[in-house]
Design a protein around this motif. Structure first.
Motif, short mmCIF file in Angstrom:
data_model
loop_
_atom_site.label_atom_id
_atom_site.label_comp_id
_atom_site.label_asym_id
_atom_site.label_seq_id
_atom_site.Cartn_x
_atom_site.Cartn_y
_atom_site.Cartn_z
N GLU A 1 26.49 -61.27 42.64
CA GLU A 1 27.09 -61.77 43.87
C GLU A 1 26.94 -63.28 43.92
O GLU A 1 26.17 -63.87 43.17
N SER A 2 27.67 -63.91 44.80
CA SER A 2 27.65 -65.36 44.89
C SER A 2 26.24 -65.88 45.16
O SER A 2 25.51 -65.32 45.98
N LEU B 1 20.60 -59.68 44.44
CA LEU B 1 21.99 -60.10 44.26
C LEU B 1 22.47 -59.87 42.83
O LEU B 1 23.67 -60.00 42.55
#
Length: 347
Positions: A140-141, A219
């Motif tokens: 994810e970012s 993430l």
């Protein structure tokens, strides 16, 4: 020039081996494989594996006319390059004079440590490092930043450490890697942007790591999922020498469940903080080696190792000055990325 102390005749010196992770192959390291491992059959094997997969050969990447800051630091390039440099350095250790007591690594260096310790084969170790270089780009970012907490003497004020951790918690930034007197943090870009205003006074401003994702946080779930789907547990066995992971846990030959080692490698190791400080503390306290050998390329982990020694007052080393003095007289930390020290321990 550094010299090693004389040991009892016939006795091997004991070493703990440390495998480096991302960020250690930079412009000064370009050509490292050519300088130290040209003609290695294993390097030829690594190139053949990449050629079969349609990927650039490591010898070509390492032999580029100049370092490309957009190409060489990229995960799918840096990971196999660093793994090859470190693993071939490990093979170059003079085993007639040095006994490896344990192996550890930092972050992506864990995959190299698996191969050095014999928990996976050389072939599978490279396949894992090569695949994880690509998988590490699936997330994810978010990104990473390095916070330096240690002062000029390489000591950390506990109050500063508590204030940094509280600031990170307030903006939603997570601990990623503990590196002696440094803390690598990770999280969404907005959270990292907000962090600076929350931090206490520090020796220097946080440094954002270009091209790095939010490693060692939840993430990275997509990276962990990709690893579990493509890198089988059947590749894993018990290490032949003790293996110290990113929690400070020691995996020993007759106590290791290969399935658990696989599960840690592609689970906790990817999704939770990597505590290199804990790994080095265990390496020192439990194994008490004559030396610590830091494999190449580079030597950027040297500061974190020295700071961990200072925190433990290992060998009565309690400051950067004392550490540097010891290194000049009789290096406890031998970095293979430093030419003069490399010559002391290779065949």
């Amino acid at each position: 020039m550094e010299t090693l102390r004389v040991v009892v005749e016939g006795r091997k010196e004991t070493v703990v081996v440390v495998c480096p992770g991302r960020g250690t192959y930079n412009a000064p390291e370009l050509g490292y494989l050519a300088r130290h491992h040209a003609g290695s059959p294993w390097l030829a094997h690594f190139d053949a594996v990449r050629d079969a997969a349609g990927k650039p050969a490591l010898t070509a990447l390492d032999g580029a006319a100049k370092f490309d800051p957009k190409l060489h630091p990229r995960g799918d390039v840096a990971a196999p390059l660093i793994h090859a440099c470190a693993y071939l350095d490990f093979l170059a250790l003079d085993r007639e004079r040095f006994e490896v007591l344990a192996v550890t690594g930092n972050s992506m260096g864990w995959y190299t440590a698996l191969a050095c310790a014999g928990a996976v084969s050389c072939e599978h170790g490279f396949a894992i490092a090569d695949a994880m270089g690509l998988n590490s780009q699936k997330h994810e970012s978010g990104g990473q930043a390095v916070i330096v907490m240690a002062g000029e003497d390489w000591r950390v004020d506990p109050a500063t450490e508590r204030a940094v951790e509280a600031a990170c918690a307030r903006v939603g930034v997570l601990p990623s890697i503990r590196l002696g007197g440094m803390l690598v943090v990770a999280g969404p870009e907005a959270a990292l942007d907000a962090l600076n205003a929350q931090l206490p006074p520090l020796p220097r401003p946080p440094l954002r790591l270009p091209g790095h994702g939010p490693f060692h946080t939840p993430l990275m779930q997509a990276s962990a999922d990709a690893a579990r789907a493509s890198l089988p547990a059947a590749w894993f066995g018990a290490p032949q020498v003790p293996l110290i992971d990113g929690r400070g846990k020691v995996w020993r030959r007759f106590e290791t469940d290969p399935q658990e080692l696989w599960d840690y490698t592609f689970g906790h190791q990817i999704l939770a903080p990597y505590d290199f400080t804990a790994a080095m503390t265990v390496a020192l306290r439990e194994f008490a080696p004559d030396r610590v050998v830091l494999l190449g390329p580079g030597e950027t982990l040297g500061g974190a190792i020295g700071q961990t020694m200072i925190a433990q007052r290992w060998l009565d080393i309690d400051s950067k000055y004392v550490f540097s003095l010891r290194q000049e007289e009789d290096p406890f930390l031998v970095a293979m990325g430093r030419e003069a020290q490399r010559r002391l321990i290779t065949i």
